[in-house]
Structure formats: C-alpha cells, structure tokens
Design a protein around this motif. Structure first.
Motif, PDB file in Angstrom:
ATOM      1  N   GLU A  86       0.826  -1.199   0.000  1.00  0.00           N
ATOM      2  CA  GLU A  86       0.000   0.000   0.000  1.00  0.00           C
ATOM      3  C   GLU A  86       0.867   1.258   0.000  1.00  0.00           C
ATOM      4  O   GLU A  86       0.557   2.246  -0.679  1.00  0.00           O
ATOM      5  CB  GLU A  86      -0.908   0.000   1.226  1.00  0.00           C
ATOM      6  CG  GLU A  86      -1.835   1.207   1.295  1.00  0.00           C
ATOM      7  CD  GLU A  86      -2.666   1.232   2.560  1.00  0.00           C
ATOM      8  OE1 GLU A  86      -3.416   2.219   2.748  1.00  0.00           O
ATOM      9  OE2 GLU A  86      -2.565   0.276   3.355  1.00  0.00           O
ATOM     10  N   PHE A  87       1.962   1.217   0.754  1.00  0.00           N
ATOM     11  CA  PHE A  87       2.876   2.354   0.769  1.00  0.00           C
ATOM     12  C   PHE A  87       3.474   2.593  -0.623  1.00  0.00           C
ATOM     13  O   PHE A  87       3.541   3.737  -1.093  1.00  0.00           O
ATOM     14  CB  PHE A  87       3.988   2.102   1.790  1.00  0.00           C
ATOM     15  CG  PHE A  87       5.199   2.964   1.608  1.00  0.00           C
ATOM     16  CD1 PHE A  87       5.180   4.300   1.951  1.00  0.00           C
ATOM     17  CD2 PHE A  87       6.364   2.437   1.067  1.00  0.00           C
ATOM     18  CE1 PHE A  87       6.296   5.099   1.767  1.00  0.00           C
ATOM     19  CE2 PHE A  87       7.483   3.224   0.878  1.00  0.00           C
ATOM     20  CZ  PHE A  87       7.446   4.566   1.236  1.00  0.00           C
ATOM     21  N   ILE A  88       3.901   1.535  -1.294  1.00  0.00           N
ATOM     22  CA  ILE A  88       4.497   1.673  -2.628  1.00  0.00           C
ATOM     23  C   ILE A  88       3.467   2.239  -3.616  1.00  0.00           C
ATOM     24  O   ILE A  88       3.773   3.123  -4.434  1.00  0.00           O
ATOM     25  CB  ILE A  88       5.038   0.319  -3.112  1.00  0.00           C
ATOM     26  CG1 ILE A  88       6.226  -0.123  -2.237  1.00  0.00           C
ATOM     27  CG2 ILE A  88       5.445   0.383  -4.572  1.00  0.00           C
ATOM     28  CD1 ILE A  88       7.412   0.790  -2.311  1.00  0.00           C
ATOM     29  N   ASP A  89       2.227   1.752  -3.527  1.00  0.00           N
ATOM     30  CA  ASP A  89       1.192   2.241  -4.442  1.00  0.00           C
ATOM     31  C   ASP A  89       0.892   3.719  -4.206  1.00  0.00           C
ATOM     32  O   ASP A  89       0.754   4.492  -5.167  1.00  0.00           O
ATOM     33  CB  ASP A  89      -0.078   1.405  -4.279  1.00  0.00           C
ATOM     34  CG  ASP A  89       0.136  -0.048  -4.680  1.00  0.00           C
ATOM     35  OD1 ASP A  89       1.095  -0.314  -5.426  1.00  0.00           O
ATOM     36  OD2 ASP A  89      -0.649  -0.908  -4.236  1.00  0.00           O
ATOM     37  N   LYS A  90       0.784   4.113  -2.950  1.00  0.00           N
ATOM     38  CA  LYS A  90       0.487   5.510  -2.648  1.00  0.00           C
ATOM     39  C   LYS A  90       1.663   6.414  -3.031  1.00  0.00           C
ATOM     40  O   LYS A  90       1.468   7.555  -3.466  1.00  0.00           O
ATOM     41  CB  LYS A  90       0.160   5.667  -1.159  1.00  0.00           C
ATOM     42  CG  LYS A  90      -1.213   5.130  -0.780  1.00  0.00           C
ATOM     43  CD  LYS A  90      -1.546   5.448   0.652  1.00  0.00           C
ATOM     44  CE  LYS A  90      -2.966   5.021   0.979  1.00  0.00           C
ATOM     45  NZ  LYS A  90      -3.964   5.800   0.213  1.00  0.00           N
ATOM     46  N   LYS A  91       2.869   5.909  -2.859  1.00  0.00           N
ATOM     47  CA  LYS A  91       4.037   6.706  -3.248  1.00  0.00           C
ATOM     48  C   LYS A  91       4.050   6.921  -4.763  1.00  0.00           C
ATOM     49  O   LYS A  91       4.303   8.044  -5.242  1.00  0.00           O
ATOM     50  CB  LYS A  91       5.318   6.006  -2.797  1.00  0.00           C
ATOM     51  CG  LYS A  91       6.579   6.755  -3.159  1.00  0.00           C
ATOM     52  CD  LYS A  91       7.825   5.980  -2.775  1.00  0.00           C
ATOM     53  CE  LYS A  91       9.085   6.715  -3.213  1.00  0.00           C
ATOM     54  NZ  LYS A  91      10.317   5.922  -2.927  1.00  0.00           N
ATOM     55  N   ALA A  92       3.806   5.868  -5.519  1.00  0.00           N
ATOM     56  CA  ALA A  92       3.762   6.003  -6.980  1.00  0.00           C
ATOM     57  C   ALA A  92       2.634   6.935  -7.414  1.00  0.00           C
ATOM     58  O   ALA A  92       2.804   7.750  -8.328  1.00  0.00           O
ATOM     59  CB  ALA A  92       3.597   4.626  -7.613  1.00  0.00           C
ATOM     60  N   LEU A 325      -0.044  12.177   5.772  1.00  0.00           N
ATOM     61  CA  LEU A 325       1.024  12.494   6.716  1.00  0.00           C
ATOM     62  C   LEU A 325       1.906  11.272   6.979  1.00  0.00           C
ATOM     63  O   LEU A 325       3.142  11.374   7.010  1.00  0.00           O
ATOM     64  CB  LEU A 325       0.424  13.015   8.021  1.00  0.00           C
ATOM     65  CG  LEU A 325       1.383  13.717   8.973  1.00  0.00           C
ATOM     66  CD1 LEU A 325       1.986  14.938   8.317  1.00  0.00           C
ATOM     67  CD2 LEU A 325       0.663  14.098  10.257  1.00  0.00           C
ATOM     68  N   ASP A 326       1.279  10.127   7.156  1.00  0.00           N
ATOM     69  CA  ASP A 326       2.056   8.894   7.349  1.00  0.00           C
ATOM     70  C   ASP A 326       2.864   8.557   6.104  1.00  0.00           C
ATOM     71  O   ASP A 326       4.003   8.094   6.195  1.00  0.00           O
ATOM     72  CB  ASP A 326       1.099   7.744   7.687  1.00  0.00           C
ATOM     73  CG  ASP A 326       1.824   6.432   7.899  1.00  0.00           C
ATOM     74  OD1 ASP A 326       2.568   6.317   8.879  1.00  0.00           O
ATOM     75  OD2 ASP A 326       1.656   5.527   7.053  1.00  0.00           O
ATOM     76  N   LEU A 327       2.298   8.807   4.926  1.00  0.00           N
ATOM     77  CA  LEU A 327       3.016   8.557   3.683  1.00  0.00           C
ATOM     78  C   LEU A 327       4.255   9.431   3.583  1.00  0.00           C
ATOM     79  O   LEU A 327       5.341   8.953   3.203  1.00  0.00           O
ATOM     80  CB  LEU A 327       2.085   8.817   2.500  1.00  0.00           C
ATOM     81  CG  LEU A 327       2.699   8.646   1.105  1.00  0.00           C
ATOM     82  CD1 LEU A 327       3.144   7.209   0.889  1.00  0.00           C
ATOM     83  CD2 LEU A 327       1.712   9.094   0.032  1.00  0.00           C
ATOM     84  N   PHE A 328       4.134  10.709   3.932  1.00  0.00           N
ATOM     85  CA  PHE A 328       5.288  11.613   3.886  1.00  0.00           C
ATOM     86  C   PHE A 328       6.395  11.133   4.818  1.00  0.00           C
ATOM     87  O   PHE A 328       7.576  11.153   4.456  1.00  0.00           O
ATOM     88  CB  PHE A 328       4.861  13.025   4.279  1.00  0.00           C
ATOM     89  CG  PHE A 328       4.009  13.707   3.244  1.00  0.00           C
ATOM     90  CD1 PHE A 328       3.823  13.152   1.992  1.00  0.00           C
ATOM     91  CD2 PHE A 328       3.388  14.917   3.520  1.00  0.00           C
ATOM     92  CE1 PHE A 328       3.035  13.767   1.028  1.00  0.00           C
ATOM     93  CE2 PHE A 328       2.609  15.550   2.574  1.00  0.00           C
ATOM     94  CZ  PHE A 328       2.426  14.965   1.337  1.00  0.00           C
ATOM     95  N   LYS A 329       6.019  10.710   6.004  1.00  0.00           N
ATOM     96  CA  LYS A 329       7.031  10.276   6.974  1.00  0.00           C
ATOM     97  C   LYS A 329       7.742   9.018   6.500  1.00  0.00           C
ATOM     98  O   LYS A 329       8.982   8.904   6.603  1.00  0.00           O
ATOM     99  CB  LYS A 329       6.357  10.021   8.328  1.00  0.00           C
ATOM    100  CG  LYS A 329       7.343   9.667   9.424  1.00  0.00           C
ATOM    101  CD  LYS A 329       6.658   9.562  10.774  1.00  0.00           C
ATOM    102  CE  LYS A 329       7.676   9.276  11.872  1.00  0.00           C
ATOM    103  NZ  LYS A 329       7.035   9.202  13.210  1.00  0.00           N
ATOM    104  N   ARG A 330       7.010   8.072   5.949  1.00  0.00           N
ATOM    105  CA  ARG A 330       7.637   6.829   5.505  1.00  0.00           C
ATOM    106  C   ARG A 330       8.494   7.076   4.258  1.00  0.00           C
ATOM    107  O   ARG A 330       9.538   6.417   4.097  1.00  0.00           O
ATOM    108  CB  ARG A 330       6.561   5.779   5.221  1.00  0.00           C
ATOM    109  CG  ARG A 330       5.806   5.327   6.470  1.00  0.00           C
ATOM    110  CD  ARG A 330       4.853   4.196   6.152  1.00  0.00           C
ATOM    111  NE  ARG A 330       3.962   3.912   7.253  1.00  0.00           N
ATOM    112  CZ  ARG A 330       4.228   3.076   8.263  1.00  0.00           C
ATOM    113  NH1 ARG A 330       5.382   2.461   8.300  1.00  0.00           N
ATOM    114  NH2 ARG A 330       3.338   2.868   9.220  1.00  0.00           N
ATOM    115  N   ILE A 331       8.095   7.983   3.387  1.00  0.00           N
ATOM    116  CA  ILE A 331       8.936   8.312   2.229  1.00  0.00           C
ATOM    117  C   ILE A 331      10.258   8.904   2.697  1.00  0.00           C
ATOM    118  O   ILE A 331      11.330   8.574   2.171  1.00  0.00           O
ATOM    119  CB  ILE A 331       8.196   9.292   1.294  1.00  0.00           C
ATOM    120  CG1 ILE A 331       7.034   8.585   0.597  1.00  0.00           C
ATOM    121  CG2 ILE A 331       9.147   9.873   0.260  1.00  0.00           C
ATOM    122  CD1 ILE A 331       6.182   9.506  -0.253  1.00  0.00           C
TER     123      ILE A 331
END
Length: 895
Positions: A86-92, A325-331
């Motif tokens: 899910e993280f990879i998909d949201k990042k893309a 916000l969680d996506l930004f932190k993990r990126i």
C-alpha cells in the motif's frame, strides 16, 4: 540447522554507475538479506556525496514530528499504511499526481511540510496570544471588582486630588502602622489615622496589580524597605483567578498608595513588575460600564479562541487525509535509508564501488536485479572475498527463538560459523530456572500468565507498555512449564505436599513409621517425607546432589561443543591437546563424583551400615593418595582404592598435556618455518587432520592418502567460504604465499578494498603467535580451566541454595498465616489471613525470587557454560531491509 551455526555468508563487490546507484541500492534493500560494509566509516560526514540529502531527510522528519505533536495535542488520529505494498502504491500515485521523480520528491515534500509547519506555528502563536489576552481580561475584571472595595473609604471622604501628608516619620502613617505593615498579611483595613493637611498641595499615586498569595508578604516587605515606610499596601484575596483552561491561579489584588514622585514611582513600579505582569487603571466612576465592557471583551476573545482551535483541527484533518502524513514520513525514512547506504560506497569519478554481505550468491542477486529491469552493465556484482575480512554472524530467527538469541548476544555475538549457545539455551535456561523456582503453585501462575500473553499477543502488541512482555512470552511459557514440572518432582505446592492419588510407601501410626521395601513412589518425592522431622536434611542432601549432577552435565556439554568447534575450524591441536584432556579431567574428577552419588543412591544402608559422605570420600582420595577410609562405594576396598589411584593419575596427566604439548608443537613448527624447512605432515606428527564434510564425493576420492596437512586443509568448497582464516595457527602452519585468498599484487592499490580492510579490522581475530605470548596464553588457559572446573562446579550449588530458599520462604509464609486456621478449621481466620498469604507469595516469591532465579540462571549460562567453548567476539549481520526500516516488520519477518 541454521541456528546451530550461522548462515553462510558471501562477500559481494558492487560496481554501479552514479545515475543508477539509487535504483540498485533500492532493489538490494528489498532482498532483506544484504548487509552493506561502510567503507567511509573514518570519513567526515560532510565530505560524503549524499550528506545533503541525509540532512534534508532529518530536517523533514523533525518538521513532521512537530506536526505529529500537534495532531496528538488536538486529538486528530493519524491513519497509517497497513502494508508495504500500500505504501508503494500511494508513493507512486503521489509521484504521478505531483509530476515528480524519486530524486526530486524530497524537495517537494520539504516545501509542502514547511508550509504546513509554518501555518501551524503561526496559528499556535496567535492562540497563545489570545490565551494571554483572555487571562489578562479575567484578571482585569477581578482587579476592577476588588479595587472598588479597597478604595471605597477614600471616595467616601471625598479626598481631593491635591493633599499633603504630614507625619513625624515623613510617611502617611506612624511607626505603629509601619510595624503593622510588616506583621499584618491581609491589610484588608486601611490605617485608622491619616493626618491630612490640605494646604501643602501634594498628589497621591496608586499602582494596582495582582500577586501570587505566596509572594504577598515578600512584596510588602520589599516595598516597605525600599520606600522607608512611605507606601501603603492594601490587598484583597479574590479566591484565585480562573484561566481559559479552567486552572485556578491563587492570586490576590493589591493597591500601593504612595506620595506621588518620579523617583518613588519608578522604584515602586520596578518592584511591582517583578510580582505582577500587568498594572491596571481603574476609573473613579463608571465601574459598571467598565465591567460590562470587560465581559464583552472576554466573550469575544473566547469565541476567537474556539474558532481558531476548530480551524487548526480541520487543517490537521486535511493534512492526514488519505494517510498523507504517514506517507510523507515513511517516504522520508525510505530515502534516508537508501542515501545512508549510498554513503557506505566508495565514489571514484562516476563509479560507485562497494561491498556487502549476503546469504545469497552473486548469481541469485544478479537475477533479482535483472528481474527489476537492471542490466548487468548498469550494476555489476562479483565475488569480493579476501582473506582478511571476517564475515558477520546471521541467524534466521522467529518469534520463539529471538528471545533466547538475545540472551546469548547480550554476552557477545557468536563468531562466524561458531556453535551458537542459544540452540541449547532454549532448553537449558528454562530448565535450570525451574530447578531453582520449582513450585507447582508459582510455576502454574507463570504458566497461566504466559499462556494468556501468547493467546492475546496480537492485541497486546498494539500497547507499547506490553511490548517487552509479548517479546519474552515464549521464554516465560517454558519457565512456567519447567517450574511446574520441578514443583511436581519436589511435590511442593506453596509448601503444601500433594498426594495426587498415589499411595505413600510409608505407614505412619502414632510415632511409628513403617517402610514398605517393595514399594516405589511412582513420581516425585513421597508426600510422607513432609511429615518427617528431618525433611530439611533430606531435601538438602537431595537438591545438593542434583545440583552437582546437573552442573557437571551442563559443563560437559560446553566442552563437547568446544571439540566440535575445533573439528569444524580445522584446529587439530585444540582438539587433541585441549578438548580431550579437558573433557577427561572434568569427567574423571566430578563425573566420578557424580557416579559415586548415583551408586550411593542405589545402595541400601538399612542393614546397620553407615552411608559414607561423598565429600569426605573425595577429600580422602586426594589427601591419602587414593586411600579409602570409609565404607567403599565401588566394589571392595582394594577395588575402590585402585579406581581412586587411576583417577588421580589420569587427572594429573591431563594438566601437563593441556599446558605443554600445544606450545611445544607450535614452537617446533615456528623454528622449522624460520629455517625454511618443509612442515611435517599431520600423520608424521601424530596429529590427524580433518577433511571438510561439505566436500563432494569426487573430491574426497581424489585426495591422496599421503596428502600433507597443508594441502588437506587448503581444500575448500566453492559454495561455502573457507574457515581457514579463523584458525589461530594459520600464519604458523602454512605459507602465506600459498593462501589463495590473500590479496593479489594488482589489487593492493584498490582504494575500495583498502577501505574494506580498515572498516572490518576491528572484528579480526588476533592471529599473533609470538613464542612468549603462546606460552603465556596457554598457561593462563590451563590455570583458568583447572581452577574453573572446581569453582564452576561449586557455582552450580546455587541451584540447591535458591531452590531451598524458595521452598523455605513459602513454608514460612504458610506456617505464619493460614496453616493454624486450616488445621483448626477456623474459616473466619482463613479468609482473614488468606490475602496476606497470597500477597506475600506474589510480591516476594513470584516477583522478587523469580527475578533472582532468572539472574542466577543467566550467570550459569554466561560464565559456567559458555566460557568452556564460546568466543563471542563476532559482529551481527545488520540486514538492510527497506520494509523493516519504515515499520513493516510483521510483513517481512524471517521465519
């Protein structure tokens, strides 16, 4: 067997261009089986190529932490990505939506997060300012109400603006009023006499403010001394001032009345400003309109605060939409890990060169890279093994074995391919704990708690307070099982014996005890023993002998593991002249003592014979040269004496063998090597060499029987890296020029390889074989083992001591609380003392004594067991896993 010895490691050399380095390191981070070697460990961080990107990641994380704090402050829940995919998909999706690449994503994130942080800080500053204004208005309101009451007397007398104060001491009140100013803390009343002369034309000044109740006396004293009594302080306790967040500040209103003057006013204002933030002006008339104005102002400020708080909360909710916000932190964490590994590599012109350890071969890694559309030209991976680089230690663990590995690794990380003590600790640790903590009641409590934690581990993991308890749940489970088992052996339940539907072998009638010779109690200790007057002596003897037997068995296991290590690492001298004599010495002395204990247990001494004391038998054996002064245990007296003499001779022979043989052989080989002579083969020296088990049958058949030790030991399997570099005798027994893993001349100028050797130099084993050091080292090893054999065996008596202390403490708590009421059938007293009995058992025996038994078990493993074979000077394989680094451990946990 991956936990018995560490995983096989391959040192790979990575060559990649600068523009493809990010993609290659990212792909390697998905393997979860790669550990980069930091070639720039000794370089300054500012000189590394990606220090700017790493600093930017740290700055973004700091800004995100501020936003997270605000979310927590306002109760806004930050939703997290549930899986790595899910993280990879949201990042893309984010990259496509904002039209940015993976190399510019940090700049865009920094800009977005900086704007969010700036907005939140501005709003917080505004709200803090409004909080302050609101509290000041509330304070102003209290001052207005209180000051009218304080000034009412002066208004009633219709005092004019220009007055004169006449006093003997140049004050507005006499000496008695001055003393009253210091002594009286309330000053709710004005001075009774004020001499006023209307002809002098002098003004009266007033300063109004608030002060903490605890500081009132100090304020009055300072004003009295600084003005020399020319100021009057009137106070009124308002019961405290309530702030916006419903906190009550204990403050009082004060009015300072003084003869107007520039110097005096400045002095008084300076003192009052240290006690009161604000000085207020209260009108002589129109106080009701002033109060109404303050009420309106207070309500307007309160509404502004509410609107601002709601606005911030909505803004934070917009920031956390779609888990942004969680996506930004993990990126940020994701890129931080990649850029850190890129700084581990050596940059030369436009080419990155680096080394990494992996459990996979070079071909497997290249296949994975090719599957991710990376060609060989973009990333070239070759075998990078050199003889001076020790591999890291890596075990594939799961939730069950991790806690036992942590116990061992806390003492020291195993060397590469060294036998892992955690493999045996899984059973020996909880078992020895159970021997000391043996009690059915206490062990069952541990077992129940551990079982509940195991059943509800997923729910408890979400609570940070129970994380440690969840991590050690399987250790607690085994400790509870073995404690309950040993408690059943001891037949001890909170110091109460259990009958368990088994008939006793003893018949007790009044004071007469009859033993059935053909009876055998089927399990554990006969419960009738707890009725005997000599129960303490019996349990002492039993537990002490059991402790010695367990200790010798445990230490013997450690020595056997040393022998296995010697064979595995091709150390024939250690195997024949350390392992074998050490094992013989331990068994011939303390193994023999254990044999005497067992023989004594199996002998019937009811026919008038006095049972010999084992300790006395052993002491007599040494003092009398093998003589037997008590009843013989092994056959007749002559047979026992012959066995004793044989034991002594064997023990005394083992000591010089351990001390002299290995140093003499090494000394001889060193002299032959210095003279340039051919080193004798192992057969000629009487020392057999070991062939590698991993060699194929064809290789074994091709080996000649006359092959000398050098040729035999140099053979290696291509699938597993050589063990020879870990051998202490390598530089003495073998010619370094024949080492196929020595650094070639054309590679000695390789900067990346030189950095690799420097980076791993701290983990290299000391292969120095100075003649003097060899003899001193062997002398220390021999003395330590001989003395340690005695002291370590005595150290295992802690199994007996702590088990006895545990049972006796339980007996004291039982005897002093509920035993008498139970025997007398006094139910009221039973229920009255039962909480005392249970509380003492829980607090002292389950909590304190369990910790004590745990620490003693830890010592037995670290000192008595592991020092027989364990080196523990390796270093851990730090797996580079991008999913783990951003918080997806559960999805990528090794099984």
């Amino acid at each position: 067997m991956s936990m018995f010895r560490s995983e096989s490691m391959n040192l790979c050399k990575l060559l990649v261009t600068k523009d493809k380095a990010y993609d290659v390191v990212e792909a390697l981070g998905l393997l979860n089986e790669v550990s980069f070697v930091n070639l720039n460990k000794n370089e300054q961080p500012q000189k590394l190529p990606y220090c700017h990107e790493i600093s930017k990641c740290n700055e973004i994380c700091t800004k995100l932490d501020y936003i997270y704090e605000q979310c927590q402050k306002f109760g806004v829940k930050v939703e997290e990505c549930e899986s790595y995919q899910e993280f990879i998909d949201k990042k893309a999706s984010l990259q496509m939506r904002m039209k940015m690449s993976k190399f510019t994503i940090l700049d865009h994130l920094n800009k977005i997060i900086e704007e969010q942080q700036k907005f939140l800080k501005e709003q917080n500053e505004r709200i803090e300012s409004m909080y302050s204004d609101y509290n000041d208005l509330l304070e102003y309101k209290q001052v207005t109400i209180a000051s009218q009451e304080l000034m009412e007397r002066e208004e009633m007398k219709d005092m004019t603006e220009r007055i004169s104060v006449q006093s003997e001491y140049s004050g507005i009140y006499d000496r008695e009023e001055m003393m009253k100013l210091v002594e009286d803390q309330s000053f709710s009343e004005a001075p009774s006499e004020i001499n006023i002369n209307l002809d002098t034309g002098v003004k009266i000044g007033k300063i109004i403010g608030t002060c903490l109740n605890d500081d009132l006396m100090r304020l009055k004293t300072l004003l009295f001394r600084s003005t020399r009594g020319n100021a009057l302080v009137l106070t009124k306790n308002t019961g405290g001032i309530e702030t916006y967040d419903k906190k009550v500040i204990p403050k009082s209103v004060f009015i300072v009345v003084f003869q107007e003057g520039e110097i005096l006013r400045s002095r008084i204002e300076t003192i009052c400003s240290n006690f009161s933030k604000n000085h207020f002006v209260v009108p002589k008339n129109g106080e009701e309109s002033k109060l109404q104005y303050l009420e309106d102002k207070i309500e307007q400020t309160r509404q502004l605060i509410v609107m601002s708080l709601v606005g911030i909360e909505k803004y934070l909710m917009s920031c956390t939409q779609e888990r942004q916000l969680d996506l930004f932190k993990r990126i940020c964490q994701y890129d931080h890990q990649i850029y850190m590994r890129l700084d581990y590599l050596h940059l030369s012109e436009n080419l990155f060169t680096g080394y990494f350890w992996s459990c996979k071969s070079e071909k497997d890694i290249e296949n994975i890279l090719m599957n991710n559309n990376f060609s060989i030209q973009e990333a070239h991976i070759v075998n990078g093994h050199i003889g001076d680089v020790p591999p890291p230690t890596h075990f594939k663990l799961n939730e069950f074995t991790t806690v036992f590995q942590d116990i061992v690794s806390t003492y020291g990380v195993p060397l590469y391919k060294e036998i892992n003590p955690a493999y045996f600790t899984i059973i020996t640790f909880p078992f020895l704990f159970g021997v000391m903590f043996g009690d059915v009641g206490h062990g069952s409590f541990l077992l129940i708690i551990a079982s509940l934690v195991c059943l509800y581990s997923e729910q408890l993991k979400k609570n940070q307070a129970f994380k440690t308890l969840v991590d050690i749940r399987y250790l607690l489970l085994l400790m509870g099982i073995f404690s309950t088992f040993c408690g059943l052996i001891y037949n001890d339940f909170l110091s109460i014996p259990l009958q368990l539907n088994m008939s006793s072998c003893y018949s007790i009638h009044d004071s007469n005890v009859t033993y059935s010779s053909d009876c055998m109690y089927s399990f554990g200790i006969d419960y009738s023993w707890y009725k005997a007057s000599n129960i303490l002596d019996f349990m002492n003897s039993l537990k002490m002998k059991m402790a010695v037997i367990f200790g010798v068995a445990h230490m013997s296991l450690g020595i056997v593991l040393k022998g296995l290590n010697s064979r595995y690492f091709f150390k024939p001298l250690d195997f024949y002249f350390e392992f074998i004599p050490q094992l013989i010495l331990l068994l011939i002395l303390f193994g023999y003592m254990d044999l005497l204990i067992i023989i004594k247990w199996m002998t019937n001494y009811q026919n008038g014979y006095e049972a010999p004391a084992i300790i006395t038998v052993m002491i007599d054996m040494f003092l009398s040269g093998g003589g037997v002064k008590q009843k013989p245990l092994v056959g007749g007296k002559e047979t026992h004496e012959f066995v004793n003499v044989l034991v002594l001779i064997t023990a005394f022979v083992c000591v010089p063998v351990m001390l002299l043989v290995k140093p003499l052989i090494i000394t001889k080989r060193m002299k032959q090597h210095e003279l340039g002579l051919k080193i004798p083969s192992a057969i000629e020296m009487g020392v057999c060499s070991f062939k590698k088990r991993e060699q194929s049958d064809e290789e074994l058949q091709s080996d000649s029987e006359e092959e000398d030790e050098d040729q035999c030991l140099i053979k290696r399997d291509d699938s597993e890296q050589p063990r020879r570099r870990f051998r202490e005798e390598s530089k003495i027994e073998y010619d370094p020029n024949e080492d196929p893993y020595s650094i070639p001349d054309d590679d000695k100028k390789d900067e990346a390889r030189e950095k690799l050797i420097k980076a791993t130099a701290v983990y290299k084993q000391n292969d120095s074989h100075d003649l003097q050091e060899v003899w001193i080292h062997q002398l220390i090893e021999t003395i330590e083992f001989v003395l340690g054999t005695i002291s370590n065996t005595a150290s295992y008596l802690r199994l007996w001591a702590l088990s006895l202390a545990h049972s006796q403490l339980a007996a004291v708590f039982y005897d002093k609380s509920i035993r008498a009421p139970i025997e007398n059938g006094e139910w009221f007293l039973i229920f009255a003392f039962l909480p005392v009995f249970l509380t003492s058992n829980f607090a002292i025996l389950i909590c304190m004594d369990a910790m004590e038994c745990f620490l003693h078990t830890l010592r037995l493993h670290w000192v008595e067991f592991q020092n027989k074979f364990y080196n523990g000077t390796g270093y851990k394989f730090e797996s580079f896993s991008l999913p783990d680094s951003i918080g997806f451990e559960q999805q990528n946990e090794e099984q």
